[in-house]
Structure formats: structure tokens, C-alpha cells
Design an enzyme around this catalytic site. Structure first.
Site, PDB file in Angstrom:
ATOM      1  CD  GLU A 131      70.948  14.297  29.534  1.00  0.00           C
ATOM      2  OE1 GLU A 131      70.229  14.911  30.339  1.00  0.00           O
ATOM      3  OE2 GLU A 131      72.093  13.918  29.790  1.00  0.00           O
TER       4      GLU A 131
ATOM      5  CE  LYS B 126      64.949  23.541  29.644  1.00  0.00           C
ATOM      6  NZ  LYS B 126      64.191  23.427  30.828  1.00  0.00           N
TER       7      LYS B 126
ATOM      8  CG  ASP C 261      57.792  22.010  31.010  1.00  0.00           C
ATOM      9  OD1 ASP C 261      58.412  22.635  31.894  1.00  0.00           O
ATOM     10  OD2 ASP C 261      56.899  22.524  30.308  1.00  0.00           O
TER      11      ASP C 261
ATOM     12  CE1 TYR D 193      68.468  17.531  35.778  1.00  0.00           C
ATOM     13  CE2 TYR D 193      66.450  16.619  34.879  1.00  0.00           C
ATOM     14  CZ  TYR D 193      67.105  17.598  35.601  1.00  0.00           C
ATOM     15  OH  TYR D 193      66.393  18.629  36.146  1.00  0.00           O
TER      16      TYR D 193
ATOM     17  CE  LYS E 169      62.657  26.944  27.680  1.00  0.00           C
ATOM     18  NZ  LYS E 169      62.508  27.860  28.824  1.00  0.00           N
TER      19      LYS E 169
ATOM     20  CB  CYS F 116      30.797  48.046  34.015  1.00  0.00           C
ATOM     21  SG  CYS F 116      30.747  46.367  34.658  1.00  0.00           S
TER      22      CYS F 116
ATOM     23  CB  CYS G 217      27.069  47.173  37.161  1.00  0.00           C
ATOM     24  SG  CYS G 217      28.623  48.067  37.234  1.00  0.00           S
TER      25      CYS G 217
ATOM     26  CB  CYS H  46      33.774  48.039  36.583  1.00  0.00           C
ATOM     27  SG  CYS H  46      32.251  48.394  37.476  1.00  0.00           S
TER      28      CYS H  46
ATOM     29  CB  CYS I  81      30.159  45.710  39.682  1.00  0.00           C
ATOM     30  SG  CYS I  81      30.381  44.827  38.150  1.00  0.00           S
TER      31      CYS I  81
HETATM   32  S1  IVH Z   1      70.924  19.339  33.500  1.00  0.00           S
HETATM   33  C1  IVH Z   1      73.761  22.287  36.035  1.00  0.00           C
HETATM   34  N1  IVH Z   1      69.250  17.898  32.124  1.00  0.00           N
HETATM   35  O1  IVH Z   1      65.810  22.364  33.092  1.00  0.00           O
HETATM   36  C2  IVH Z   1      72.436  22.100  35.383  1.00  0.00           C
HETATM   37  N2  IVH Z   1      68.370  19.763  33.302  1.00  0.00           N
HETATM   38  O2  IVH Z   1      66.000  25.194  32.386  1.00  0.00           O
HETATM   39  C3  IVH Z   1      72.025  20.680  35.384  1.00  0.00           C
HETATM   40  N3  IVH Z   1      65.920  20.014  33.110  1.00  0.00           N
HETATM   41  O3  IVH Z   1      67.400  23.431  36.029  1.00  0.00           O
HETATM   42  C4  IVH Z   1      70.724  20.510  34.718  1.00  0.00           C
HETATM   43  N4  IVH Z   1      65.581  18.248  31.840  1.00  0.00           N
HETATM   44  O4  IVH Z   1      65.495  21.626  36.201  1.00  0.00           O
HETATM   45  C5  IVH Z   1      69.391  18.974  32.926  1.00  0.00           C
HETATM   46  N5  IVH Z   1      67.891  16.483  30.890  1.00  0.00           N
HETATM   47  C6  IVH Z   1      68.023  17.547  31.687  1.00  0.00           C
HETATM   48  C7  IVH Z   1      66.917  18.329  32.072  1.00  0.00           C
HETATM   49  C8  IVH Z   1      67.139  19.457  32.880  1.00  0.00           C
HETATM   50  C9  IVH Z   1      65.004  19.253  32.479  1.00  0.00           C
HETATM   51  C10 IVH Z   1      65.583  21.235  33.883  1.00  0.00           C
HETATM   52  C11 IVH Z   1      66.402  21.433  35.145  1.00  0.00           C
HETATM   53  C12 IVH Z   1      67.157  22.704  34.880  1.00  0.00           C
HETATM   54  C13 IVH Z   1      66.236  23.406  33.937  1.00  0.00           C
HETATM   55  C14 IVH Z   1      66.924  24.508  33.168  1.00  0.00           C
END
Ligand code: IVH
Length: 704
Positions: A120, A122, A124, A232, A319, A413, A416, A431, A437
Site C-alpha cells: 500500500e 504510505k 503522509d 487501512y 520510505k 551583527c 546593528c 548578537c 538590535c
Molecule cells: S499500517 C500497526 N498502513 O505510517 C501499524 N500505516 O510510520 C498499522 N501510515 O503509524 C499501520 N499509510 O500513521 C499503515 N497504508 C498504511 C499507512 C500507514 C500511512 C502511517 C501510520 C503509521 C505510520 C508509521
């Protein structure tokens, strides 16, 4: 390899840096380093703790997820806090494909049968945990510190793609579903434009904008921020799913938002293909992603692999590294900040980086400049971390020409002309002309009126004009401004002047901790100001505190204590404070709000041992739910709350006096019961545990 003495020092340093960085990231939404830098420091700490297991500590950031909990020591309660039914953990992460392979091999070994992976994106954003009961959304908690979260239900009800009510067949009586709240790029850009127009500081990135927006106090406003959610992870008792993929598809059928970019992969080569695809593909997505999550797909195998204290063993995050660009360093400016710190800022040949043109980048301090061995005219690598200003991470020595010049950090600085100083242990030059200043004066004014301080509706441009017209030289001058004065500002009419004066008037309602933060005492950030305000209660007690008294306050060390003493020793500061007092600002704490629940009303609790959350959070929980915390057992003690390794004396005494001993889990269940009022909801949702189950399973009923 470090010697043990060296390791002790480095471990302490790393723990301090990582804890503070976690706080800035999760609570203040103001990251100070990129995820990559953070993860590398965390890895260094974790390696050192493995090398010297005797130096491990339950408080180490390697053992806890970062906490987004609002600091409520000031009694300035913004969100109720509730324990999570299941701990909300983080994910182990890596930047290295070979570690993903190692994860897949470990999983195969632990499972010993054929299985698949769910890959999946991740997302942000900021994590959220939703509870649905009888198909209705009943609670939304942030991750908090993993054990306790902030209740943001009302805000979440204003996020358009989160359903209040589910539809379809087979919806369990109760379940939790976790995911991420994020802000698409287009809403992020729009929000920052609006903030610029209103002279509010912009958010550094969409993640900070999402978590800042989720914690707004006005749910209607949350609805205007364009937040979205993707889910998720489903949890509950006896849920009827065989695989993670099936669970998410079913949830989608009930109307819950689930990503359509998932893929079930059967081996490492399919995982690699997925990662490669999205490493490029993500640049075309309308929202930010920072990696790929790889999970074991079969739920019985997830259970078989289980969890470490912080992570599931059945998932890992790969990552993506931040994007880099190579460009030429044209010159360096030396900027003075509000605290007098002088920061080198690089002017660059404009270059494209993650969708924007970069012309300036931070160089941090003179040590960083020497470490990079940087020259004007060099080709340098620029990277966008979590912060708003990109930074220079390296020099491409192979492209160094003959015409480069060595930059010279100024000794005076740039504003001043005062000779710069560098305190012991400080990487930055300062400074020392704090009150004379111009840049520092203006910087302090901007800080004073900022949103987290006095929250006056104005920004840099207004302060610049007020200063250059000679109308304001220190924060106290703001409160003597008249409409006539303000009409001298370029473009200001009666309406803008009135608005500004009204906003100044409203700022007089700011609580003492905000006023204290607004004073801009060196090293006294928002959390420290809250801690000091709640400890000393008023400015006179704080101003007369000795260094030793200050050191008694939690999280206050030598550096902050000395800075506070120095600040109040200065007659000019005391004079300004009396003017602010006369103007009607709050220099005293008012009482805290009422408790979140009364489940512990009239109970005196003694705590002992280590808990999975910081001790202070545990004490706050007791107070928040109406109880009193006491240091020693007596006839008044209602129960002993015992964590891991409780004090043997306390345990013996409790047993001898017939004082009940309650475990952390029992305590959390108790609070959860209080949140629903009756106690009968603290049990498995659909495993037949009705009222009868509540009675025999629940310690609170036998205790009180
Ligand atoms: S699974 C038991 N799936 O990334 C852990 N997390 O750096 C279950 N996150 O704490 C998390 N996308 O806040 C999962 N597809 C995804 C995610 C995801 C973003 C976040 C989540 C997690 C953090 C870890």
C-alpha cells in the site's frame, strides 16, 4: 565503536534530540529535521542500545511512538483524552531494499506456510482511529502517545469523506478502523495562500497542515480545510475476515474510504516492482506519500507474528528518500533572528525541486559550513526535508572550479554591528544586543503577537511599519497605540485600525502560559511556558524563583533555568512586565477546567512502577477523570496503580492494608468505562459480552 563512557553521553544526546524533535513534529507541527535525518538518528540510538543493553531505558524514544497529545499542564484543556482499546503502534521503517527482503524472509520463516503480502501507499498525514458502533461513527481519537489519544470526534464529523453512518450487510456491532487524515496538495496551497494573506505563518508541509487542522477548536473551520481520510487497518473482537485485503474491500463496501492503489503481491519481486512503480508514480499523485507499507495479508498469520513493544512484526514501511537537486551556490546572507541567533542562508541558482523552484536554502550554522567545507561558487545538493526552507546537504567536490571563494562568517551583527558571541556548547553565534538590535526587536514583536502567543491579527508587515514609524519599540507599546497612530500606517483605514485594536483587546484574555511564551525568554518555548506557568502560578513567584527552584520543575534543566533567572534579573524586562500588567494582560493562572469524567471522583490513587506511557501522562489521566494522585499509601488510598516492577515496599504495604492493586490495563479499562458512563461498553463488542460479561470481567465494579 564507542567506549561505554562515550556511549552514555551519545545516548543521552540522541534521546534529548529525538524527544524534542518528536514534540516539535507531533505537537507543534513545526518539524526541525527531515524524516530521513530523524530515522538515521533513531537507528544510531537503537544500535547503541543494542550494543549496551544495560544502558537501555523504558523512557527511550526507541520504545515509544512520538506523541501528538496536547500539553494540558496549563489547565487549558482543549481535547478530552481517552485510552485506546488497542495500542496504536507505529511501523518499523527502512530506506533499504535489502531490509525489505530481510522482512519478507523473517515473515516466511515465522509463518512456515504459503502466504501473500498487501502492498500500500504510505500516506503522509496524521493517524486517526475511528470507532463505529451499530454502523454509526461514535468516536475519533488521534494516535496521541499510542496508549491515550485526543478526542477529535466533532472535528472528524466535518471531514467530507468520513461517513457518519455505514450501509450494507454484515456490519459488526462495534469495530475500530484506523487510517490517515491528509491534506491534498491543492488544499494545502490554497490554505497557505490564505495564511500569507492573513499574515499567519504558513504550514511547512501538507502533513503539518493536516495535523494542525485536525486539532482546530472550531469544527466548522476543519470542514473548510479540505481534509481527506484513507483507512487501512480494521480491529475488533471476532471480526469475520480472513485477509487484510478482504477486510478493506468489505469496509469499502460499507462506504468507508479505502485506497484503490493497493496490490496483493505474492513474492519479493512483485513487492520490488510495486515500490519501483510508485517511487515515480507518487510524483503524479494529488497528495503526499512518503513510502510504501508492506503487510502480511493473511490475518491469522499477522496474529501469529504478533508485535514488538512498538511495531507489528507483520508489516514494514519502505520510505522514499527526499528528492535532491544540484545547483550553484551564489552567495550567503547572514540573518539575525528574534533571539539574536545568526543563521547563514544560501542564495542559489534557481532549481526545480519537488514541484517548486528553490532559490534559497538553510546552512544552519558556522559548524555546518565548516563540516561541509563549502565555498561560494560550489555546486551543492539541496534537499527538502519536513521544513519550509530547503537545506544544503552536501557539496559536489568533483565540480569545484578554481574561482570558488571561502565564505567568512561575520564577527559582527549584520544588522546593528555589535560583536557576536558564542556561548559554551552553542553551535550558533548570537548578537548580544538583545534590546537594541532592530531585527531582534522586530522579531520579538512578531513572536509576541503570533498565533500561539498573544494571537493578535497582524504579522511581519504590520510590525515593520509600526517599528519604522517609531510607534512601537517593545510589546508593551502595542497596548498604548491609538486609532490615530494606526491611521499613519500605509494603506490602513478606520476599519483595519479598529480590527487591530479589537484584536489587541481580545489578546488580554490570553492565559498566563501564552503571555509567558509571548515574552520570548530564550529557550522558553510553548511547552516550557506551560510547565512554568502551571508550576509557579503567577509571574511574581516565577520572577523571584532561584535557579534551584526552577530546576525542580519537570523538564527544566540548567540552560533554561539560567536563561529564566537572567531574564527577570534585567530591570528593563521587569519594567515592561509592569506596563503589560497595567494594560490588563494575564500574569496569573486561573483554575483548571473540570474533569473529563468523574469515574475516579473521590478516589486517591498511588502509582508505582513503570508504565507504557510517561508517568506525568498517567498522573494527568488520574486528575482528568476526577481522581487525586498521592505519593504514599495511607488509610485514604483507594487503590495502588502498579506498573511494571512496582516498588516492593508499596506492594507489601498495600497487601497488608487490604488496598486493592490495579494494573495499567485494568486502570485503562476503568477509564474507558467512565467515558461511556456505565462501564458496560468496555468489553468485546460482539462476542456475547453483554451486561453480565461486564460485571465479571471488570475490576472497577468490585473496587468501588
Ligand atoms: S499500517 C500497526 N498502513 O505510517 C501499524 N500505516 O510510520 C498499522 N501510515 O503509524 C499501520 N499509510 O500513521 C499503515 N497504508 C498504511 C499507512 C500507514 C500511512 C502511517 C501510520 C503509521 C505510520 C508509521
Amino acid at each position: 565503536m564507542l567506549t561505554k563512557e562515550e556511549a552514555i553521553i551519545r545516548i543521552q544526546q540522541l534521546r534529548d534530540i529525538l524527544s524534542e524533535s518528536n514534540r516539535l513534529y507531533y505537537v507543534e507541527n513545526a518539524p526541525v529535521m527531515s524524516d530521513y535525518e530523524f530515522d538515521m538518528l533513531m537507528k544510531e540510538l537503537s544500535d547503541l542500545e543494542k550494543q549496551y543493553p544495560e544502558l537501555a531505558s523504558p523512557d527511550s524514544p526507541t520504545r515509544h511512538v512520538g506523541s501528538d497529545l496536547e500539553d494540558r499542564r496549563s489547565g487549558n484543556r482543549e481535547f478530552a483524552q481517552y485510552p485506546h482499546r488497542y495500542p496504536m503502534l507505529s511501523l518499523g521503517n527502512t530506506y533499504d531494499m535489502s531490509e525489505v527482503e530481510a522482512f519478507a524472509e523473517r515473515a516466511a520463516k515465522g509463518i512456515g506456510n504459503a502466504f501473500t503480502f498487501s502492498c500500500e501507499l504510505k500516506f503522509d498525514g496524521t493517524a486517526i482511529c475511528l470507532t463505529y458502533r451499530d454502523g454509526m461513527l461514535v468516536r475519533a481519537l488521534t494516535r496521541g502517545d499510542g496508549t491515550v489519544g485526543d478526542d477529535v470526534t466533532e472535528n472528524v464529523r466535518h471531514i467530507a469523506n468520513i461517513p457518519q453512518k455505514l450501509h450494507g450487510a454484515g456490519i459488526p456491532h462495534e469495530f475500530e478502523i484506523r487510517g490517515e487524515i491528509y491534506m491534498p496538495y491543492k488544499d494545502f496551497d490554497r490554505l497557505n495562500l490564505e495564511r500569507e494573506r492573513d499574515e499567519d505563518p504558513p504550514f511547512a508541509n501538507p502533513r503539518n497542515a493536516a495535523s494542525g487542522s485536525l486539532k482546530l477548536l472550531d469544527p466548522e473551520e476543519v470542514g473548510h480545510r479540505g481534509l481527506e481520510c484513507t483507512l487501512y487497518h480494521i480491529l475488533g473482537e471476532g471480526l469475520p475476515f480472513e485477509t487484510h485485503d478482504q477486510a478493506l474491500r468489505t469496509a469499502q463496501g460499507w462506504g468507508l474510504p479505502v485506497s484503490d492503489k493497493r496490490k496483493v503481491c505474492k513474492d519479493i519481486s512483485e513487492i520490488e516492482e510495486y515500490i519501483k512503480y510508485w517511487d515515480t508514480g507518487r510524483k503524479f499523485l494529488p497528495f503526499a506519500t512518503d513510502g510504501i507499507v508492506i503487510k502480511v495479508n493473511e490475518l491469522p498469520y499477522q496474529r501469529q507474528l504478533g508485535y514488538t513493544a512498538k511495531f507489528p512484526r507483520w508489516a514494514v514501511a519502505y520510505k522514499f528518500k527526499a528528492e535532491q537537486a544540484l545547483t550553484k551556490l551564489l552567495s550567503i546572507d547572514y540573518q539575525v533572528g528574534r533571539t539574536g541567533a545568526v543563521t547563514p542562508v544560501a542564495n542559489l541558482e534557481p532549481v526545480q525541486l519537488s514541484g517548486t523552484v528553490v532559490k534559497r536554502a538553510s546552512l544552519h550554522n558556522s559548524d555546518q559550513m565548516s563540516q561541509l567545507d563549502i565555498r561560494i561558487g560550489d555546486y551543492v545538493y539541496v534537499e527538502k526535508g519536513g521544513e519550509i526552507i530547503p537545506k544544503i546537504t552536501g557539496v559536489e567536490l568533483s565540480r569545484r572550479g578554481d574561482d570558488v571563494t571561502l565564505p567568512r562568517f561575520p564577527d559582527r551583527c549584520p544588522d546593528c554591528g555589535t560583536v557576536l558571541v558564542r556561548d559554551d556548547g552553542e553551535a550558533r553565534f548570537f548578537c548580544p544586543n538583545t534590546d537594541g538590535c532592530p531585527t531582534q526587536i522586530k522579531g520579538k514583536l512578531v513572536h509576541f503577537i503570533s498565533r500561539k502567543a498573544m494571537n493578535v491579527m497582524a504579522g511581519d508587515a504590520t510590525v515593520e511599519q509600526l517599528y519604522s514609524l517609531g510607534l512601537v519599540r517593545c510589546p508593551a507599546d502595542l497596548y498604548s497605540l491609538t486609532e490615530e497612530d494606526l491611521l499613519r500606517l500605509e494603506g490602513w483605514k478606520e476599519r483595519s485600525a479598529r480590527r487591530f485594536l479589537d484584536s489587541l483587546e481580545a489578546s488580554k484574555k490570553a492565559t498566563f502560559d501564552h503571555v509567558l511564551f509571548a515574552l520570548g525568554i530564550r529557550y522558553v518555548g510553548e511547552a516550557t511556558a506551560k510547565g512554568l506557568a502551571s508550576h509557579f502560578r503567577n509571574i511574581d513567584a516565577l520572577a523571584s524563583a532561584t535557579k534551584e527552584e526552577l530546576l525542580q520543575v519537570e523538564d527544566i534543566g540548567e540552560v533554561i533555568a539560567e536563561s529564566v533567572v537572567d531574564y527577570f534579573r534585567d530591570g528593563k524586562h521587569m519594567e515592561m512586565i509592569s506596563r503589560l500588567k497595567a494594560a490588563g494582560l494575564n500574569f496569573e493562572m486561573t483554575g483548571p477546567d473540570g474533569p473529563v469524567s468523574e469515574v475516579l471522583k473521590g478516589k486517591t490513587v498511588v502509582i508505582s512502577g513503570n508504565f507504557s506511557i510517561p508517568r506525568e501522562t498517567m498522573k494527568k489521566l488520574i486528575a482528568d477523570h476526577g481522581g487525586k494522585n498521592s505519593g504514599s499509601l495511607s488509610g485514604k488510598t483507594s487503590f495502588l496503580l502498579a506498573g511494571e516492577k512496582p516498588g516492593p515496599e508499596k506492594m507489601k504495604k498495600a497487601e497488608a492494608s487490604g488496598i486493592p492493586v490495579v494494573s495499567e490495563k485494568e486502570f485503562m479499562d476503568m477509564i474507558r468505562a467512565g467515558e461511556h458512563g456505565t462501564g458496560d461498553q468496555a468489553h468485546g463488542p460482539e462476542d456475547g459480552a453483554g451486561a453480565a460479561g461486564a460485571e465479571d470481567g471488570s475490576p472497577q465494579l468490585t473496587l468501588f
